[in-house]
Design a protein around this motif. Structure first.
Motif, PDB file in Angstrom:
ATOM      1  N   ASP A  11      45.745  51.678  46.003  1.00 11.85           N
ATOM      2  CA  ASP A  11      44.286  51.561  46.010  1.00 11.85           C
ATOM      3  C   ASP A  11      43.773  50.524  45.011  1.00 11.85           C
ATOM      4  O   ASP A  11      42.572  50.290  44.929  1.00 11.85           O
ATOM      5  CB  ASP A  11      43.647  52.918  45.690  1.00 11.85           C
ATOM      6  CG  ASP A  11      43.876  53.933  46.791  1.00 11.85           C
ATOM      7  OD1 ASP A  11      43.991  53.532  47.962  1.00 11.85           O
ATOM      8  OD2 ASP A  11      43.942  55.138  46.468  1.00 11.85           O
ATOM      9  N   ILE A  12      44.682  49.942  44.238  1.00 18.80           N
ATOM     10  CA  ILE A  12      44.267  48.974  43.225  1.00 18.80           C
ATOM     11  C   ILE A  12      43.994  47.622  43.873  1.00 18.80           C
ATOM     12  O   ILE A  12      44.812  47.097  44.621  1.00 18.80           O
ATOM     13  CB  ILE A  12      45.325  48.852  42.119  1.00 18.80           C
ATOM     14  CG1 ILE A  12      45.400  50.167  41.341  1.00 18.80           C
ATOM     15  CG2 ILE A  12      45.008  47.688  41.174  1.00 18.80           C
ATOM     16  CD1 ILE A  12      46.472  50.212  40.273  1.00 18.80           C
ATOM     17  N   ALA A  30      38.906  40.059  44.691  1.00 18.93           N
ATOM     18  CA  ALA A  30      37.521  40.525  44.550  1.00 18.93           C
ATOM     19  C   ALA A  30      36.572  39.347  44.801  1.00 18.93           C
ATOM     20  O   ALA A  30      35.911  38.860  43.898  1.00 18.93           O
ATOM     21  CB  ALA A  30      37.301  41.123  43.166  1.00 18.93           C
ATOM     22  N   VAL A  31      36.501  38.926  46.070  1.00 16.50           N
ATOM     23  CA  VAL A  31      35.783  37.699  46.411  1.00 16.50           C
ATOM     24  C   VAL A  31      34.490  37.937  47.195  1.00 16.50           C
ATOM     25  O   VAL A  31      33.787  36.985  47.527  1.00 16.50           O
ATOM     26  CB  VAL A  31      36.696  36.739  47.208  1.00 16.50           C
ATOM     27  CG1 VAL A  31      37.862  36.265  46.351  1.00 16.50           C
ATOM     28  CG2 VAL A  31      37.203  37.384  48.478  1.00 16.50           C
ATOM     29  N   THR A  32      34.168  39.179  47.486  1.00 16.12           N
ATOM     30  CA  THR A  32      32.933  39.495  48.205  1.00 16.12           C
ATOM     31  C   THR A  32      32.107  40.441  47.332  1.00 16.12           C
ATOM     32  O   THR A  32      32.637  41.036  46.388  1.00 16.12           O
ATOM     33  CB  THR A  32      33.243  40.180  49.558  1.00 16.12           C
ATOM     34  OG1 THR A  32      33.851  41.442  49.308  1.00 16.12           O
ATOM     35  CG2 THR A  32      34.159  39.314  50.431  1.00 16.12           C
ATOM     36  N   PHE A  83      35.984  46.294  42.256  1.00 16.91           N
ATOM     37  CA  PHE A  83      36.837  45.864  41.150  1.00 16.91           C
ATOM     38  C   PHE A  83      36.249  46.277  39.799  1.00 16.91           C
ATOM     39  O   PHE A  83      36.980  46.720  38.911  1.00 16.91           O
ATOM     40  CB  PHE A  83      37.069  44.351  41.194  1.00 16.91           C
ATOM     41  CG  PHE A  83      38.018  43.890  40.136  1.00 16.91           C
ATOM     42  CD1 PHE A  83      39.387  44.063  40.292  1.00 16.91           C
ATOM     43  CD2 PHE A  83      37.556  43.291  38.979  1.00 16.91           C
ATOM     44  CE1 PHE A  83      40.283  43.660  39.305  1.00 16.91           C
ATOM     45  CE2 PHE A  83      38.442  42.888  37.991  1.00 16.91           C
ATOM     46  CZ  PHE A  83      39.804  43.069  38.155  1.00 16.91           C
ATOM     47  N   LEU A  84      34.933  46.158  39.646  1.00 20.85           N
ATOM     48  CA  LEU A  84      34.308  46.565  38.382  1.00 20.85           C
ATOM     49  C   LEU A  84      34.464  48.072  38.162  1.00 20.85           C
ATOM     50  O   LEU A  84      34.816  48.510  37.061  1.00 20.85           O
ATOM     51  CB  LEU A  84      32.835  46.164  38.344  1.00 20.85           C
ATOM     52  CG  LEU A  84      32.067  46.566  37.083  1.00 20.85           C
ATOM     53  CD1 LEU A  84      32.733  46.024  35.819  1.00 20.85           C
ATOM     54  CD2 LEU A  84      30.624  46.099  37.170  1.00 20.85           C
ATOM     55  N   PRO A 129      35.181  52.460  52.835  1.00 17.85           N
ATOM     56  CA  PRO A 129      34.623  52.163  54.163  1.00 17.85           C
ATOM     57  C   PRO A 129      33.577  51.053  54.128  1.00 17.85           C
ATOM     58  O   PRO A 129      33.430  50.308  55.093  1.00 17.85           O
ATOM     59  CB  PRO A 129      33.994  53.488  54.601  1.00 17.85           C
ATOM     60  CG  PRO A 129      34.642  54.522  53.762  1.00 17.85           C
ATOM     61  CD  PRO A 129      34.999  53.862  52.466  1.00 17.85           C
ATOM     62  N   VAL A 130      32.858  50.929  53.025  1.00 18.59           N
ATOM     63  CA  VAL A 130      31.870  49.854  52.891  1.00 18.59           C
ATOM     64  C   VAL A 130      32.594  48.510  52.844  1.00 18.59           C
ATOM     65  O   VAL A 130      32.156  47.530  53.449  1.00 18.59           O
ATOM     66  CB  VAL A 130      30.982  50.059  51.641  1.00 18.59           C
ATOM     67  CG1 VAL A 130      29.961  48.942  51.509  1.00 18.59           C
ATOM     68  CG2 VAL A 130      30.291  51.422  51.692  1.00 18.59           C
ATOM     69  N   MET A 131      33.732  48.470  52.135  1.00 18.17           N
ATOM     70  CA  MET A 131      34.537  47.240  52.093  1.00 18.17           C
ATOM     71  C   MET A 131      35.028  46.872  53.493  1.00 18.17           C
ATOM     72  O   MET A 131      35.002  45.697  53.874  1.00 18.17           O
ATOM     73  CB  MET A 131      35.751  47.414  51.167  1.00 18.17           C
ATOM     74  CG  MET A 131      35.569  46.795  49.818  1.00 18.17           C
ATOM     75  SD  MET A 131      37.062  46.625  48.811  1.00 18.17           S
ATOM     76  CE  MET A 131      37.972  48.101  49.016  1.00 18.17           C
ATOM     77  N   GLU A 132      35.471  47.872  54.247  1.00 12.55           N
ATOM     78  CA  GLU A 132      35.938  47.610  55.611  1.00 12.55           C
ATOM     79  C   GLU A 132      34.796  47.078  56.477  1.00 12.55           C
ATOM     80  O   GLU A 132      34.973  46.128  57.237  1.00 12.55           O
ATOM     81  CB  GLU A 132      36.520  48.877  56.226  1.00 12.55           C
ATOM     82  CG  GLU A 132      37.827  49.306  55.615  1.00 12.55           C
ATOM     83  CD  GLU A 132      38.317  50.632  56.168  1.00 12.55           C
ATOM     84  OE1 GLU A 132      37.896  51.018  57.288  1.00 12.55           O
ATOM     85  OE2 GLU A 132      39.125  51.286  55.484  1.00 12.55           O
ATOM     86  N   TYR A 133      33.623  47.693  56.363  1.00  5.17           N
ATOM     87  CA  TYR A 133      32.459  47.258  57.134  1.00  5.17           C
ATOM     88  C   TYR A 133      32.056  45.835  56.739  1.00  5.17           C
ATOM     89  O   TYR A 133      31.771  45.003  57.603  1.00  5.17           O
ATOM     90  CB  TYR A 133      31.304  48.239  56.925  1.00  5.17           C
ATOM     91  CG  TYR A 133      30.042  47.865  57.662  1.00  5.17           C
ATOM     92  CD1 TYR A 133      29.999  47.864  59.043  1.00  5.17           C
ATOM     93  CD2 TYR A 133      28.888  47.514  56.966  1.00  5.17           C
ATOM     94  CE1 TYR A 133      28.843  47.518  59.726  1.00  5.17           C
ATOM     95  CE2 TYR A 133      27.732  47.173  57.636  1.00  5.17           C
ATOM     96  CZ  TYR A 133      27.714  47.171  59.012  1.00  5.17           C
ATOM     97  OH  TYR A 133      26.565  46.826  59.684  1.00  5.17           O
TER      98      TYR A 133
END
Length: 152
Positions: free
Chosen positions: A42-43, A49-51, A58-59, A118-122
Motif C-alpha cells: 500500500d506504500i 505522487a504525480v496527481t 503520499f502526504l 478508490p478516489v485514486m482509481e477514479y
C-alpha cells in the motif's frame, strides 16, 4: 478488538515506523492495541505522487510513517482535501474524501489511505479518458509472396 495481519512470504509491513519483513512462509501477526500500520503493497513511492489525489495520499502516508510530518502536515492535507472535495462532483467520491479527512482528524491515517484508494482509481480513470494513449501505428503486414515453380 485485535487486528490480525496475514503476511505473505517476504511481505513487509510498517508498524509505528518500524519495518517488519516476513520470512519465506505465510505468517499471521496479531496487533492487540492501536498502532499506525501500513502494508508494503500500500506504500506509494514519492516519484509516483504525480496527481492531486496521489499527492494527498503520499502526504497522509508520510504522516502515518513519521510523527514529525504528522505534526506539521495536517493543515496542508486539510487544504488538499478541501480542493479535492470541490473538484470531484460525484457524491460517492466526495463521501470518500470527507471520510478520509475525518480519519485524518482522528489520526487514523491507515483508514484515511483506505478511503482514498478508490478516489485514486477514479482519478486515474478520468485522467486516462482525458489523455488517451496515442494510437499505435499499424505496421505493414509482410508481403505475401507466392512462388510458382514451372513444370512441377
Amino acid at each position: 478488538m485485535a487486528l490480525k495481519l496475514r503476511l505473505k512470504p517476504c511481505e513487509r509491513v510498517v508498524i509505528n515506523g518500524c519495518v517488519v519483513q516476513n520470512e519465506n512462509r505465510r505468517y499471521t501477526l496479531t496487533i492487540s492495541n492501536f498502532a499506525q500500520i501500513i502494508r508494503g503493497s500500500d506504500i506509494l513511492q514519492e516519484e509516483d505522487a504525480v496527481t492531486p489525489v496521489r499527492r494527498a495520499y503520499f502526504l497522509i502516508q508520510s504522516m502515518l510513517l513519521d510523527p514529525a510530518t504528522a505534526a506539521v502536515g495536517s493543515g496542508t492535507v486539510a487544504e488538499m482535501m478541501a480542493q479535492l472535495y470541490t473538484t470531484f462532483t460525484r457524491p460517492d467520491i466526495q463521501d470518500r474524501i470527507a471520510g478520509a479527512m475525518g480519519h485524518v482528524g482522528e489520526r487514523d491515517y491507515y483508514k484515511a489511505l483506505s478511503a482514498l484508494r478508490p478516489v485514486m482509481e477514479y482519478e486515474g480513470t478520468l485522467l486516462s479518458a482525458a489523455n488517451p494513449a496515442p494510437p499505435v501505428p499499424l505496421q505493414a503486414s509482410p508481403a505475401v509472396r507466392i512462388d510458382r515453380h514451372a513444370g512441377g
